[in-house]
Design a protein around this motif. Structure first.
Motif, PDB file in Angstrom:
ATOM      1  N   PRO A 188      38.082  -7.334  78.242  1.00 23.76           N
ATOM      2  CA  PRO A 188      38.515  -6.015  77.891  1.00 23.76           C
ATOM      3  C   PRO A 188      39.620  -5.809  76.778  1.00 23.76           C
ATOM      4  N   LEU A 189      40.402  -7.033  76.995  1.00 26.96           N
ATOM      5  CA  LEU A 189      41.843  -6.761  76.212  1.00 26.96           C
ATOM      6  C   LEU A 189      41.586  -6.889  74.885  1.00 26.96           C
ATOM      7  N   ALA A 190      42.420  -6.586  73.958  1.00 22.56           N
ATOM      8  CA  ALA A 190      42.534  -6.399  72.682  1.00 22.56           C
ATOM      9  C   ALA A 190      42.599  -7.816  71.980  1.00 22.56           C
ATOM     10  N   ALA A 191      42.178  -8.278  71.049  1.00 25.21           N
ATOM     11  CA  ALA A 191      41.968  -9.867  70.759  1.00 25.21           C
ATOM     12  C   ALA A 191      43.231 -10.261  70.430  1.00 25.21           C
ATOM     13  N   LYS A 192      44.589  -9.424  70.162  1.00 21.81           N
ATOM     14  CA  LYS A 192      45.685  -9.885  69.707  1.00 21.81           C
ATOM     15  C   LYS A 192      46.059 -10.139  70.966  1.00 21.81           C
ATOM     16  N   LYS A 193      45.895  -9.853  72.248  1.00 21.03           N
ATOM     17  CA  LYS A 193      46.595  -9.987  73.471  1.00 21.03           C
ATOM     18  C   LYS A 193      46.449 -11.893  73.695  1.00 21.03           C
ATOM     19  N   VAL A 194      45.532 -12.582  72.904  1.00 19.59           N
ATOM     20  CA  VAL A 194      45.705 -14.042  73.188  1.00 19.59           C
ATOM     21  C   VAL A 194      46.753 -14.562  72.135  1.00 19.59           C
ATOM     22  N   ASN A 195      47.657 -15.513  72.913  1.00 16.97           N
ATOM     23  CA  ASN A 195      48.686 -16.005  72.088  1.00 16.97           C
ATOM     24  C   ASN A 195      47.948 -16.974  71.073  1.00 16.97           C
ATOM     25  N   GLY A 196      48.259 -16.624  69.749  1.00 16.89           N
ATOM     26  CA  GLY A 196      47.826 -17.635  68.873  1.00 16.89           C
ATOM     27  C   GLY A 196      47.023 -16.840  67.900  1.00 16.89           C
ATOM     28  N   ILE A 197      46.462 -15.621  68.288  1.00 17.99           N
ATOM     29  CA  ILE A 197      45.783 -14.733  67.197  1.00 17.99           C
ATOM     30  C   ILE A 197      47.114 -13.607  66.909  1.00 17.99           C
ATOM     31  N   GLY A 209      34.593  -6.198  62.656  1.00 19.23           N
ATOM     32  CA  GLY A 209      34.114  -5.560  63.862  1.00 19.23           C
ATOM     33  C   GLY A 209      34.296  -6.220  65.196  1.00 19.23           C
ATOM     34  N   ILE A 210      35.162  -7.439  65.399  1.00 15.57           N
ATOM     35  CA  ILE A 210      35.358  -7.954  66.314  1.00 15.57           C
ATOM     36  C   ILE A 210      37.149  -7.575  66.719  1.00 15.57           C
ATOM     37  N   VAL A 211      37.245  -6.680  67.915  1.00 13.70           N
ATOM     38  CA  VAL A 211      38.330  -6.025  68.373  1.00 13.70           C
ATOM     39  C   VAL A 211      38.601  -6.495  69.744  1.00 13.70           C
ATOM     40  N   THR A 212      37.897  -6.880  70.679  1.00 12.85           N
ATOM     41  CA  THR A 212      38.497  -7.409  72.089  1.00 12.85           C
ATOM     42  C   THR A 212      38.360  -8.722  72.209  1.00 12.85           C
ATOM     43  N   ILE A 213      38.771  -9.198  72.882  1.00 11.98           N
ATOM     44  CA  ILE A 213      38.568 -10.759  73.524  1.00 11.98           C
ATOM     45  C   ILE A 213      37.088 -11.143  73.795  1.00 11.98           C
ATOM     46  N   GLY A 214      36.455  -9.985  74.443  1.00 15.47           N
ATOM     47  CA  GLY A 214      34.972 -10.100  74.584  1.00 15.47           C
ATOM     48  C   GLY A 214      34.184 -10.039  73.288  1.00 15.47           C
ATOM     49  N   ASP A 215      34.728  -9.474  72.470  1.00 16.35           N
ATOM     50  CA  ASP A 215      33.868  -9.436  71.125  1.00 16.35           C
ATOM     51  C   ASP A 215      34.188 -10.780  70.362  1.00 16.35           C
ATOM     52  N   VAL A 216      35.350 -11.742  70.510  1.00 13.43           N
ATOM     53  CA  VAL A 216      35.617 -12.695  70.045  1.00 13.43           C
ATOM     54  C   VAL A 216      34.351 -13.763  70.918  1.00 13.43           C
ATOM     55  N   ALA A 217      34.399 -13.670  72.112  1.00  8.43           N
ATOM     56  CA  ALA A 217      33.521 -14.578  72.962  1.00  8.43           C
ATOM     57  C   ALA A 217      32.072 -14.352  72.694  1.00  8.43           C
ATOM     58  N   ALA A 218      31.702 -13.271  72.428  1.00  9.09           N
ATOM     59  CA  ALA A 218      30.465 -12.905  72.053  1.00  9.09           C
ATOM     60  C   ALA A 218      29.898 -13.498  70.517  1.00  9.09           C
ATOM     61  N   ALA A 219      30.696 -13.620  69.784  1.00 13.55           N
ATOM     62  CA  ALA A 219      30.566 -14.174  68.332  1.00 13.55           C
ATOM     63  C   ALA A 219      30.006 -15.649  68.424  1.00 13.55           C
ATOM     64  N   ASP A 220      28.873 -15.566  67.551  1.00 13.21           N
ATOM     65  CA  ASP A 220      28.430 -17.066  67.174  1.00 13.21           C
ATOM     66  C   ASP A 220      29.569 -17.883  66.800  1.00 13.21           C
TER      67      ASP A 220
END
Length: 393
Positions: A188-197, A209-220
């Protein structure tokens, strides 16, 4: 460490606890002791200049004041906040104290800067029996006993997750997180919370359209590779699923050591020559002290200037032999300075030592170098050419 610089200052000024306090002022913002024993503090509303906030207490952060923010902007958001000057020598002292306290319990430590470390708990007896809770509490208590400061600990399977987890329950937090917790705690955290993004990657993700870390994980994965390249796209997919195989690195040689300062006002090479000379010499003296304290000598000395139009200029010179002598560093930096057009006013001045070698690998001089005073006449260790006079003046 929690709001590290600000927390160190609150040890010195305990009467400011619970207030909005900002660190980033110059010498003019030093508190003044009154005849009745109280202190008069400098407020943000009284600030004029172009400084940048170094850090702030959590009360100031609640008002929107954050590190790297311009001080004038911070003054608009929190005019009643207290502004204190930075004291890096004191922050380094507390950094050494907290790291020593940790190493007494868990010696496998990767140093990540003045206020952050990674710790490998794998070989600590019993550390993982309760998911790390007991050793996490032990570490927090040891740091507090040694420094009077709080820290936040994240205990997870790897460095990437621990970096995120250490931020989840600040201040004075302990967060335990397993791979099974990733969907509920991490995605649920914002993608920018990952050190490296960073900001650019985050902006590009948002545009897709990729906002959360979960969105990144769900992307192909193929979609990520298509838009971010093979290496970074693959890393985004792995990181979003909490995968990271980087080891805790116990030691790494620094590539360079530097000192720099941003001026309270733009300074001119001729009209502010005396002020610039003292600042320049002080930076060289402190850089020499850093080298000796850390056990290094440098063969390359570099100079960094930022002008009033935000243009950055760098110059460097390679010496015939390694040194940690302030005079030699000052002379070399002065030679670099002669190669810069100093017609514009300056915002920032910095000195860098590169091409480092450990003192233990070099022959130490029979006698230590004589100390360099910031008041010492320039002619004693520089060519007769005036230091801050631009060419042709």
């Amino acid at each position: 460490m929690d709001a590290f610089y600000a927390s160190v200052e609150l040890l010195r000024y305990p009467d400011l606890r619970g207030q909005a306090v900002v660190i980033g002022g110059g010498r003019d913002s030093q508190p003044v002791l009154q005849p009745d024993g109280t202190r008069r503090y400098f407020h943000l509303r009284d600030y004029t200049g172009r400084g940048v906030i170094t850090t702030s207490t959590y009360e100031a952060r609640a008002l929107g004041v954050h590190s790297a923010m311009g001080t004038m902007k911070a003054a608009q958001l929190a005019p009643d906040a207290i502004l204190l000057p930075v004291d890096f020598d004191e922050y380094r002292r507390y950094s050494r104290l907290f790291k020593a306290a940790v190493r007494a319990i868990a010696p496998q430590v990767e140093d990540r800067g003045i206020d952050e470390i990674y710790i490998d708990l794998t070989d600590i007896p019993g550390a993982l029996e309760d998911g790390g809770r007991a050793v996490g509490e032990q570490l927090r208590q040891a740091v507090f006993d040694a420094t009077g400061l709080t820290c936040s600990v994240g205990i997870t399977p790897n460095k990437l997750l621990s970096k995120i987890a250490s931020e989840l329950d600040k201040p004075d937090g302990l967060t335990l997180l397993t791979a099974d917790d990733i969907p509920t705690r991490i995605w649920p955290l914002a993608a920018k919370k990952v050190n490296g993004i960073g900001p650019k990657a985050n902006e590009k993700l948002a545009a897709l359209g990729i906002v959360t870390i979960g969105d990144v994980a769900a992307a192909d994965p193929a979609f990520l590779v298509e838009h971010f390249g093979r290496s970074y796209g693959a890393w985004l997919h792995a990181a979003s699923h909490g995968r990271d195989d980087r080891p805790v690195v116990l030691f790494s040689e620094p590539k360079s050591i530097s000192r720099e300062t941003t001026f309270e006002r733009d300074l001119h090479a001729v009209r502010d020559r005396a002020v610039l000379t003292e600042i320049f010499t002080t930076l060289c003296v402190k850089l020499a002290g850093d080298l000796e304290r850390k056990g290094y000598a440098a063969k390359t000395i570099g100079l960094k200037l930022r002008f009033d139009d935000f243009r950055i200029v760098t110059r460097d010179i390679t010496l015939p032999a390694h040194t940690f002598d302030a005079r030699t560093i000052r002379r070399a930096a002065g030679e670099c300075l002669k190669r810069v057009d100093l017609g514009r006013r300056m915002r920032l001045l910095g000195v860098r030592a590169g091409n480092l070698a450990r003192l233990s690998d070099l022959l130490r001089p029979a006698t230590p170098p004589a100390p360099l005073s910031v008041q010492e006449p320039l002619a004693d260790f520089l060519s007769p050419m005036p230091l801050f006079d631009p060419p042709g003046d």
